[in-house]
Design a protein around this motif. Structure first.
Motif, short mmCIF file in Angstrom:
data_model
loop_
_atom_site.label_atom_id
_atom_site.label_comp_id
_atom_site.label_asym_id
_atom_site.label_seq_id
_atom_site.Cartn_x
_atom_site.Cartn_y
_atom_site.Cartn_z
N PRO A 114 0.36 1.30 -6.73
CA PRO A 114 0.27 -0.16 -6.65
C PRO A 114 -0.61 -0.72 -7.76
O PRO A 114 -1.50 -0.04 -8.29
CB PRO A 114 -0.37 -0.40 -5.28
N HIS A 148 -8.48 7.06 -0.22
CA HIS A 148 -9.21 5.85 0.11
C HIS A 148 -10.72 6.06 -0.10
O HIS A 148 -11.24 7.18 0.06
CB HIS A 148 -8.99 5.46 1.57
N ASN A 197 -13.19 -1.71 -3.83
CA ASN A 197 -11.87 -1.58 -4.44
C ASN A 197 -11.75 -2.11 -5.86
O ASN A 197 -10.64 -2.34 -6.35
CB ASN A 197 -10.83 -2.29 -3.56
N HIS A 203 -7.05 6.29 -7.57
CA HIS A 203 -5.93 7.06 -8.13
C HIS A 203 -6.47 7.81 -9.34
O HIS A 203 -7.01 7.20 -10.26
CB HIS A 203 -4.79 6.13 -8.55
N GLY A 206 -3.61 -2.59 -9.46
CA GLY A 206 -5.00 -2.58 -9.03
C GLY A 206 -5.89 -3.24 -10.05
O GLY A 206 -5.46 -4.08 -10.85
N GLY A 259 -7.79 -5.61 0.63
CA GLY A 259 -7.28 -4.27 0.84
C GLY A 259 -8.33 -3.20 0.59
O GLY A 259 -9.08 -3.26 -0.40
N MET A 313 -8.58 2.16 -2.88
CA MET A 313 -8.00 3.49 -3.05
C MET A 313 -8.18 3.91 -4.50
O MET A 313 -7.90 3.15 -5.44
CB MET A 313 -6.52 3.53 -2.68
N ASN A 336 -4.81 10.92 -4.92
CA ASN A 336 -5.31 9.60 -4.51
C ASN A 336 -6.07 9.74 -3.20
O ASN A 336 -5.90 10.70 -2.45
CB ASN A 336 -4.16 8.59 -4.38
N ASN A 346 -5.73 -1.17 -1.23
CA ASN A 346 -4.68 -0.43 -0.54
C ASN A 346 -4.92 -0.55 0.96
O ASN A 346 -5.50 0.32 1.60
CB ASN A 346 -4.69 1.04 -0.95
N GLU A 398 -2.04 8.19 1.49
CA GLU A 398 -2.78 9.24 0.80
C GLU A 398 -1.90 10.49 0.68
O GLU A 398 -1.18 10.84 1.62
CB GLU A 398 -4.06 9.60 1.56
N PRO A 411 0.82 -1.22 0.00
CA PRO A 411 0.00 0.00 0.00
C PRO A 411 0.85 1.26 0.00
O PRO A 411 2.04 1.24 0.30
CB PRO A 411 -0.81 -0.12 1.28
N VAL A 412 0.20 2.38 -0.34
CA VAL A 412 0.83 3.69 -0.29
C VAL A 412 -0.03 4.60 0.58
O VAL A 412 -1.18 4.30 0.87
CB VAL A 412 0.99 4.31 -1.70
#
Length: 594
Positions: free
Chosen positions: A578, A173, A221, A150, A580, A145, A148, A171, A122, A92, A89-90
């Protein structure tokens, strides 16, 4: 009446075969547990009159259960292999960032104003978790996950003489109810209940239910779609969430003013000509599958009908034509009785029947015309349309389960779970079925198809897909997509298709490829129609692309007419993106945001 939170069946069946591997030991594990059926069973019990536990359990008792979990359950981070770094994950960003100066190439003439947006997992708190307890071990699989979004915004400014485009990235969530709950607690709280020891799975569901009134998390997601000028994030685990497309803020759940009390399939479709939205919702108990039609203005549910399927088939997507809805009833199923008997909850059975149903738009179960086809798994439909007396369905078809279970595959070929492009022709007068592989003798695995949305439900000449890199995927237990393909349905390939010593009646179609450099993979590709475009392929493919060698993420824009050529623009992003699921390009007016 508002939808009960207990009725929304949780299930985390994801697009195609994308599944992040779990690295929890299976030595003591009896089953892979996906959270659809048990979750639905608990929720359905509340719908038939049993009390909702959180409302009748005193606050002190709930705190006692919390203390029990804190004392006897240990959350553990699940590690990733070095080759899986881009599944991590990254954070926000917290604000929109200008990336206009990071463009290699140029935004082409005719490119529309709008937003390119992609959904994907994410997970919170640094990654997926496992738990150890006195009951055994449970673990997340990567489809859990939190979603998120993007987003890359393309804003055209006529007043800027030097550079007419401003390109921005952000980005955020998707903030479902359970996302907010865990964020408020600021720690992992829901016990993983997808995979692990049977007793531990059972207690995870029960303890989640007692503490939160939900047996598992709502995770949005998988996809993003637009209807009547509003934008939604969706997954099979819940009803969609409406999103502010400019800020990516989650606004509310969308249940069509209380009329829809099931999850959506991940790919609802707009009916050609009318703009109505057609969707499906499945459940592991009766009724197994219901179809709904939402008005073009999104304000009311015009039609809802039980399709009266005799099993719970994983319907990830449906098709539409000008007059019909297309339903895929294939032998990848959820069966609670199997689970009770200690067998697999979700299983593909190649010896069971497979069929495709063609239903008048406002029909019912008795009006569906069913066509028996060869057993297969198909999650993604490329397109469906009417041609003479036939309904033509094209999709990405595999010969084995798209969801690997805990037991060895029934297939002798480990790659049978990967998809290839396929066609069914269903004669509405005679009941005859003609089916064929669209690609020639060269085995190429493809998925995540896309078409010019203006041709959805009507005959089209072209489609695009993501192309699997089998070598990179073989070490991941998850496919990576090392290229893109353009399918020419009305042009034959130079490679002839032979069956034994006899040439097949229909030659394979022509395919054009755009392959990325080594260790570079894409996700969320979408077609962007050209402003003022005349032909079907007037436009571009846009995709998130990640180079694993230098850990740089970009967005590539590639000419849809000359897919094999170089990208016309490569936009370097300020952070890693990431891998997706599905992406889409949404035309929007930036004046509206002001």
């Amino acid at each position: 009446m508002a939808t009960s939170s207990f009725y929304k069946p949780l299930f985390l069946v994801k697009c195609s075969i994308e599944k992040r591997p779990s690295y929890v030991s299976h030595k003591n594990s009896h089953h892979n547990h996906f959270n659809i059926p048990i979750a639905s069973a608990f929720k359905k019990m509340t719908m038939i009159g049993l009390p909702e536990f959180p409302k009748i359990v005193a606050t002190s008792a709930v705190r006692l259960v919390d203390a029990f979990v804190d004392s006897f359950f240990e959350f553990i981070d699940q590690p990733l292999l070095p080759s899986q770094n881009n599944f991590a994950p990254v954070e926000e960003l917290g604000e929109t960032m200008v990336v206009t100066n990071n463009i290699d190439g140029h935004i082409p003439n005719g490119f529309p104003e709008g937003v390119y947006i992609r959904n994907g997992p994410n997970p919170l708190f640094g990654g997926l978790k496992s738990t150890n307890s006195i009951f055994g071990k449970t673990s997340h699989v990567w489809v859990e996950g939190e979603g998120m979004l993007h987003a890359l915004y393309f804003n055209y400014n006529n007043n800027n003489n030097n550079n007419n485009w401003t390109v921005l990235y952000n980005n955020r969530h998707v903030e479902t109810e359970t996302y907010k709950l865990e964020k408020q607690r600021n720690k992992p709280s829901f016990l993983p209940a997808i995979q692990g020891d049977s007793l531990a799975i059972l207690f995870a569901y029960l303890l989640n239910l007692l503490r939160f009134g939900k047996v598992n998390k709502y995770i949005s997601n998988t996809n993003v779609f637009e209807h009547s000028g509003k934008f939604y994030s969706v997954a099979e685990s819940h009803i969609p969430q409406e999103i502010d497309i400019f800020t990516l803020k989650t606004l509310r759940n969308w249940d069509v003013n209380g009329a829809w009390n099931r999850p959506f399939c991940s790919h609802p479709k707009k009916a050609p000509g009318t703009g109505e939205l057609v969707t499906l919702g499945i459940s592991p108990i009766l009724p197994f599958c219901e179809l709904g039609i939402i008005s073009a203005d999104g304000k009311k549910l015009d039609h809802k009908v039980d399709l009266k399927l005799n099993r719970c088939t994983l319907c990830h997507e449906l098709g539409v034509t000008q007059r019909y809805n297309v339903i895929m009833d294939f032998p990848l199923t959820i069966d609670l009785l199997r689970l009770v008997k200690g067998e697999q909850l979700i299983r593909y059975d190649k010896d069971e029947y497979a069929r495709i149903g063609v239903m008048p738009r406002y029909g019912d179960a008795s009006s569906i015309k069913w066509f028996e086809v060869e057993p297969n798994c198909t999650f993604h439909i490329i397109n469906s349309f009417e041609e003479g007396h036939e309904v033509v369905v094209r999709g990405c078809r595999s010969l084995d389960s798209l969801i690997p279970g805990p037991h060895p595959s029934s297939s002798s070929n480990e790659l049978d779970c990967l998809s290839r492009c396929y066609e069914w022709r269903l004669n509405m007068e005679t009941g005859e079925v003609k089916e064929r592989s669209l690609i020639g003798p060269k085995v190429v695995y493809m998925d995540f198809p896309m078409v010019n949305e203006n041709f959805m439900g009507i005959k089209n000449r072209y489609a695009y897909t993501q192309v699997v890199d089998p070598l990179a995927s073989s070490t991941q237990d998850v496919p990576k997509y090392g290229g893109l393909a353009k399918l020419y349905f009305e042009e034959s390939s130079s490679e002839k298709l032979f069956m034994g010593d006899k040439q097949h009646d229909e030659d394979p179609i022509r395919v054009e490829y755009h392959m990325f450099e080594k260790n570079t993979f894409c996700s969320g590709a979408a077609f962007v129609p050209k402003d003022g475009g005349v032909e079907e392929d007037d436009g571009w493919i846009i995709s998130f692309v990640h180079n694993e060698d230098d850990a740089i993420s970009q967005v590539h824009i590639i000419d849809g007419k000359k897919l094999s050529g170089e990208a016309v623009a490569k936009i370097t992003l300020p952070c890693r993106i990431p891998y997706g699921f599905h992406g889409a390009f949404m035309p929007i007016s930036f004046q509206a945001s002001h």
